[in-house]
Scaffold this motif. Sequence first.
Motif, PDB file in Angstrom:
ATOM      1  N   MET A   1      14.093  23.700 -73.242  1.00 46.25           N
ATOM      2  CA  MET A   1      13.621  24.617 -74.273  1.00 46.25           C
ATOM      3  C   MET A   1      14.477  25.879 -74.256  1.00 46.25           C
ATOM      4  O   MET A   1      14.763  26.428 -73.209  1.00 46.25           O
ATOM      5  N   HIS A   6      14.413  35.959 -75.373  1.00 45.95           N
ATOM      6  CA  HIS A   6      14.220  36.442 -74.006  1.00 45.95           C
ATOM      7  C   HIS A   6      15.583  36.704 -73.378  1.00 45.95           C
ATOM      8  O   HIS A   6      16.505  35.916 -73.520  1.00 45.95           O
ATOM      9  N   ASP A 139       5.357  30.508 -58.457  1.00 44.03           N
ATOM     10  CA  ASP A 139       5.460  29.653 -59.654  1.00 44.03           C
ATOM     11  C   ASP A 139       5.904  30.508 -60.836  1.00 44.03           C
ATOM     12  O   ASP A 139       6.822  30.147 -61.586  1.00 44.03           O
ATOM     13  N   HIS A 140       5.282  31.661 -60.967  1.00 46.79           N
ATOM     14  CA  HIS A 140       5.630  32.523 -62.096  1.00 46.79           C
ATOM     15  C   HIS A 140       7.035  33.112 -61.937  1.00 46.79           C
ATOM     16  O   HIS A 140       7.795  33.178 -62.908  1.00 46.79           O
ATOM     17  N   GLY A 143       9.403  30.637 -63.034  1.00 43.54           N
ATOM     18  CA  GLY A 143       9.387  30.518 -64.496  1.00 43.54           C
ATOM     19  C   GLY A 143      10.220  31.613 -65.153  1.00 43.54           C
ATOM     20  O   GLY A 143      10.996  31.353 -66.084  1.00 43.54           O
ATOM     21  N   GLY A 153      11.037  25.895 -68.914  1.00 40.71           N
ATOM     22  CA  GLY A 153      10.261  24.660 -68.946  1.00 40.71           C
ATOM     23  C   GLY A 153       8.912  24.860 -68.297  1.00 40.71           C
ATOM     24  O   GLY A 153       8.556  25.968 -67.899  1.00 40.71           O
ATOM     25  N   MET A 154       8.158  23.742 -68.219  1.00 40.87           N
ATOM     26  CA  MET A 154       6.846  23.793 -67.563  1.00 40.87           C
ATOM     27  C   MET A 154       6.960  23.231 -66.151  1.00 40.87           C
ATOM     28  O   MET A 154       7.734  22.306 -65.895  1.00 40.87           O
ATOM     29  N   THR A 155       6.141  23.754 -65.247  1.00 42.71           N
ATOM     30  CA  THR A 155       6.158  23.290 -63.865  1.00 42.71           C
ATOM     31  C   THR A 155       5.699  21.839 -63.788  1.00 42.71           C
ATOM     32  O   THR A 155       4.589  21.516 -64.224  1.00 42.71           O
ATOM     33  N   ALA A 156       6.527  20.952 -63.217  1.00 40.37           N
ATOM     34  CA  ALA A 156       6.124  19.563 -62.978  1.00 40.37           C
ATOM     35  C   ALA A 156       5.741  19.400 -61.511  1.00 40.37           C
ATOM     36  O   ALA A 156       4.835  18.648 -61.167  1.00 40.37           O
ATOM     37  N   GLN A 157       6.438  20.110 -60.649  1.00 38.03           N
ATOM     38  CA  GLN A 157       6.159  20.013 -59.209  1.00 38.03           C
ATOM     39  C   GLN A 157       6.584  21.298 -58.525  1.00 38.03           C
ATOM     40  O   GLN A 157       7.629  21.860 -58.842  1.00 38.03           O
ATOM     41  N   ARG A 184      16.556  17.212 -69.001  1.00 36.96           N
ATOM     42  CA  ARG A 184      15.381  18.082 -69.230  1.00 36.96           C
ATOM     43  C   ARG A 184      14.835  18.645 -67.923  1.00 36.96           C
ATOM     44  O   ARG A 184      13.880  19.405 -67.926  1.00 36.96           O
ATOM     45  N   LYS A 185      15.409  18.221 -66.798  1.00 35.22           N
ATOM     46  CA  LYS A 185      14.869  18.651 -65.498  1.00 35.22           C
ATOM     47  C   LYS A 185      15.595  19.891 -64.971  1.00 35.22           C
ATOM     48  O   LYS A 185      16.823  19.919 -64.909  1.00 35.22           O
ATOM     49  N   LEU A 206      10.288  21.851 -59.600  1.00 37.68           N
ATOM     50  CA  LEU A 206      10.882  21.042 -60.664  1.00 37.68           C
ATOM     51  C   LEU A 206      10.182  21.445 -61.949  1.00 37.68           C
ATOM     52  O   LEU A 206       8.948  21.402 -62.044  1.00 37.68           O
ATOM     53  N   VAL A 208      10.163  20.934 -66.262  1.00 36.76           N
ATOM     54  CA  VAL A 208      10.621  20.016 -67.308  1.00 36.76           C
ATOM     55  C   VAL A 208      10.642  20.774 -68.634  1.00 36.76           C
ATOM     56  O   VAL A 208       9.687  21.487 -68.978  1.00 36.76           O
ATOM     57  N   LYS A 210       9.865  21.496 -71.684  1.00 35.82           N
ATOM     58  CA  LYS A 210       8.808  21.159 -72.640  1.00 35.82           C
ATOM     59  C   LYS A 210       7.884  22.368 -72.714  1.00 35.82           C
ATOM     60  O   LYS A 210       7.773  23.129 -71.761  1.00 35.82           O
TER      61      LYS A 210
HETATM   62  C1  3VV Z   1       6.714  27.957 -70.043  1.00 35.86           C
HETATM   63  C2  3VV Z   1       7.075  28.889 -71.229  1.00 35.86           C
HETATM   64  C3  3VV Z   1       8.400  29.613 -71.131  1.00 35.86           C
HETATM   65  C4  3VV Z   1       8.674  30.658 -72.214  1.00 35.86           C
HETATM   66  C5  3VV Z   1      10.126  31.101 -72.244  1.00 35.86           C
HETATM   67  C6  3VV Z   1      10.494  32.502 -72.394  1.00 35.86           C
HETATM   68  C7  3VV Z   1       9.520  33.540 -72.005  1.00 35.86           C
HETATM   69  C8  3VV Z   1       9.630  33.959 -70.547  1.00 35.86           C
HETATM   70  C9  3VV Z   1       8.485  34.804 -70.153  1.00 35.86           C
HETATM   71  C10 3VV Z   1       7.691  34.524 -69.134  1.00 35.86           C
HETATM   72  C11 3VV Z   1       7.956  33.343 -68.190  1.00 35.86           C
HETATM   73  C12 3VV Z   1       6.781  32.444 -68.078  1.00 35.86           C
HETATM   74  C13 3VV Z   1       6.763  31.787 -66.738  1.00 35.86           C
HETATM   75  C14 3VV Z   1       5.635  30.786 -66.662  1.00 35.86           C
HETATM   76  C15 3VV Z   1       5.627  30.134 -65.308  1.00 35.86           C
HETATM   77  C16 3VV Z   1       4.420  29.287 -65.111  1.00 35.86           C
HETATM   78  C17 3VV Z   1       4.635  27.898 -65.594  1.00 35.86           C
HETATM   79  C18 3VV Z   1       3.383  27.099 -65.685  1.00 35.86           C
HETATM   80  O1  3VV Z   1       2.370  27.437 -65.137  1.00 35.86           O
HETATM   81  S1  3VV Z   1       3.428  25.698 -66.629  1.00 35.86           S
HETATM   82  C19 3VV Z   1       1.750  25.060 -66.425  1.00 35.86           C
HETATM   83  C20 3VV Z   1       1.652  24.052 -65.322  1.00 35.86           C
HETATM   84  N1  3VV Z   1       2.364  22.831 -65.678  1.00 35.86           N
HETATM   85  C21 3VV Z   1       1.836  21.949 -66.520  1.00 35.86           C
HETATM   86  O2  3VV Z   1       0.741  22.103 -67.040  1.00 35.86           O
HETATM   87  C22 3VV Z   1       2.667  20.734 -66.812  1.00 35.86           C
HETATM   88  C23 3VV Z   1       1.801  19.511 -67.032  1.00 35.86           C
HETATM   89  N2  3VV Z   1       2.637  18.345 -67.109  1.00 35.86           N
HETATM   90  C24 3VV Z   1       3.213  17.973 -68.272  1.00 35.86           C
HETATM   91  O3  3VV Z   1       2.975  18.574 -69.325  1.00 35.86           O
HETATM   92  C25 3VV Z   1       4.169  16.816 -68.202  1.00 35.86           C
HETATM   93  O4  3VV Z   1       3.877  15.983 -67.130  1.00 35.86           O
HETATM   94  C26 3VV Z   1       5.650  17.318 -68.071  1.00 35.86           C
HETATM   95  C27 3VV Z   1       6.008  18.265 -69.258  1.00 35.86           C
HETATM   96  C28 3VV Z   1       5.910  18.057 -66.753  1.00 35.86           C
HETATM   97  C29 3VV Z   1       6.588  16.111 -68.114  1.00 35.86           C
HETATM   98  O5  3VV Z   1       6.162  15.252 -69.145  1.00 35.86           O
HETATM   99  P1  3VV Z   1       7.145  14.645 -70.233  1.00 35.86           P
HETATM  100  O6  3VV Z   1       6.387  13.525 -70.911  1.00 35.86           O
HETATM  101  O7  3VV Z   1       7.665  15.720 -71.146  1.00 35.86           O
HETATM  102  O8  3VV Z   1       8.396  14.101 -69.475  1.00 35.86           O
HETATM  103  P2  3VV Z   1       8.520  12.868 -68.410  1.00 35.86           P
HETATM  104  O9  3VV Z   1       9.295  11.805 -69.090  1.00 35.86           O
HETATM  105  O10 3VV Z   1       7.201  12.535 -67.796  1.00 35.86           O
HETATM  106  O11 3VV Z   1       9.412  13.590 -67.294  1.00 35.86           O
HETATM  107  C30 3VV Z   1      10.743  14.028 -67.557  1.00 35.86           C
HETATM  108  C31 3VV Z   1      11.528  13.796 -66.298  1.00 35.86           C
HETATM  109  O12 3VV Z   1      10.947  14.589 -65.235  1.00 35.86           O
HETATM  110  C32 3VV Z   1      10.488  13.726 -64.147  1.00 35.86           C
HETATM  111  N3  3VV Z   1       9.232  14.256 -63.616  1.00 35.86           N
HETATM  112  C33 3VV Z   1       8.176  14.690 -64.314  1.00 35.86           C
HETATM  113  N4  3VV Z   1       7.214  15.123 -63.506  1.00 35.86           N
HETATM  114  C34 3VV Z   1       7.672  14.950 -62.244  1.00 35.86           C
HETATM  115  C35 3VV Z   1       7.144  15.218 -60.961  1.00 35.86           C
HETATM  116  N5  3VV Z   1       5.943  15.757 -60.801  1.00 35.86           N
HETATM  117  N6  3VV Z   1       7.919  14.931 -59.895  1.00 35.86           N
HETATM  118  C36 3VV Z   1       9.156  14.402 -60.030  1.00 35.86           C
HETATM  119  N7  3VV Z   1       9.702  14.126 -61.245  1.00 35.86           N
HETATM  120  C37 3VV Z   1       8.978  14.396 -62.313  1.00 35.86           C
HETATM  121  C38 3VV Z   1      10.311  12.362 -64.788  1.00 35.86           C
HETATM  122  O13 3VV Z   1      10.429  11.312 -63.839  1.00 35.86           O
HETATM  123  C39 3VV Z   1      11.460  12.346 -65.811  1.00 35.86           C
HETATM  124  O14 3VV Z   1      12.646  12.102 -65.098  1.00 35.86           O
HETATM  125  P3  3VV Z   1      13.835  11.198 -65.732  1.00 35.86           P
HETATM  126  O15 3VV Z   1      14.214  11.869 -67.034  1.00 35.86           O
HETATM  127  O16 3VV Z   1      13.247   9.852 -65.985  1.00 35.86           O
HETATM  128  O17 3VV Z   1      14.916  11.243 -64.709  1.00 35.86           O
END
Ligand code: 3VV
Length: 216
Positions: A1, A6, A139-140, A143, A153-157, A184-185, A206, A208, A210
């Motif tokens: 993304m 920013h 985590d933040h 980010g 991206g969003m936290t995956a791990q 995307r990683k 890690l 991703v 998204k």
């Molecule tokens: C974020 C906004 C940024 C704004 C930018 C500018 C402003 C900056 C200002 C301020 C900074 C803000 C800072 C924030 C910081 C805090 C962040 C959070 O708290 S985020 C909330 C917690 N996280 C979730 O809620 C995710 C929940 N999970 C999901 O939505 C999905 O599982 C997701 C997106 C992580 C992946 O889903 P898929 O369907 O899009 O993709 P798939 O195909 O499953 O994975 C892609 C690749 O990643 C690997 N992967 C995914 N999860 C994995 C894991 N847990 N361990 C290992 N690999 C993993 C997969 O194996 C795949 O790898 P291969 O491409 O095949 O090589």
Amino acid sequence: MSVGTHPTFENSPPGTVLTSPPDGSAVDRATGAARRVVDALLRTDRGNANLARVAEELNSIAEHLEEHAPAVAERLIDMWNGEGVTRHDPVTGPENALAPPLVLEGLPDGSVRGTVTLTIPYQGPPGHVHGGVSALLLDHVLGVANAWGGKAGMTAQLSTRYHRPTPLFEPLTLTGKLISVDGRKITTAGDIRTADGQVCVSVEGLFVDKSVPRPR
Ligand SMILES: CCCCCCCC/C=C\CCCCCCCC(=O)SCCNC(=O)CCNC(=O)[C@H](O)C(C)(C)COP(=O)(O)OP(=O)(O)OC[C@H]1O[C@@H](n2cnc3c(N)ncnc32)[C@H](O)[C@@H]1OP(=O)(O)O
């Protein structure tokens, strides 16, 4: 993304402040007062005869705020607009009483850094920071480091290693840096250190590429 408007280390000067430090506005002052209340409630004498009155007064303040609160959907639009994005999160948000708040700046090597002193509301083991709080902060930080590095991206791990107990009541320095991007990683690392440079907690995350849609 893409990180939109920013700042990134490639288009902004070193020392760019990436979060919104409290700015003296009424909401920031009110939030600062709420933090003081949370801290003081944990410190005050349990036998304090005025705690019943304190409960009554705090409830009356909450009622006033609730009376003036728009629908949540409307607030969310505001929160995710412009500078709003960095004002409400639970780590750096000056409008969020749960946030210490941590202020982060961007460094020329692509890392981000901030210093904060945590007090009793963040306690886990006696006199030390709760492990979940350390993970939340890092985590933040990661980010924000991703955004400064140009790829968000969003936290995956989040792998967290607790090296030694993290002290309350003394300055802690938190850093984070985007290490690599593979499709995307995004891999990002960071740590929490004491003033004399001892690593208390280190993380590797890690992320991703998204996001969930922003309310508008
Ligand atoms: C974020 C906004 C940024 C704004 C930018 C500018 C402003 C900056 C200002 C301020 C900074 C803000 C800072 C924030 C910081 C805090 C962040 C959070 O708290 S985020 C909330 C917690 N996280 C979730 O809620 C995710 C929940 N999970 C999901 O939505 C999905 O599982 C997701 C997106 C992580 C992946 O889903 P898929 O369907 O899009 O993709 P798939 O195909 O499953 O994975 C892609 C690749 O990643 C690997 N992967 C995914 N999860 C994995 C894991 N847990 N361990 C290992 N690999 C993993 C997969 O194996 C795949 O790898 P291969 O491409 O095949 O090589």
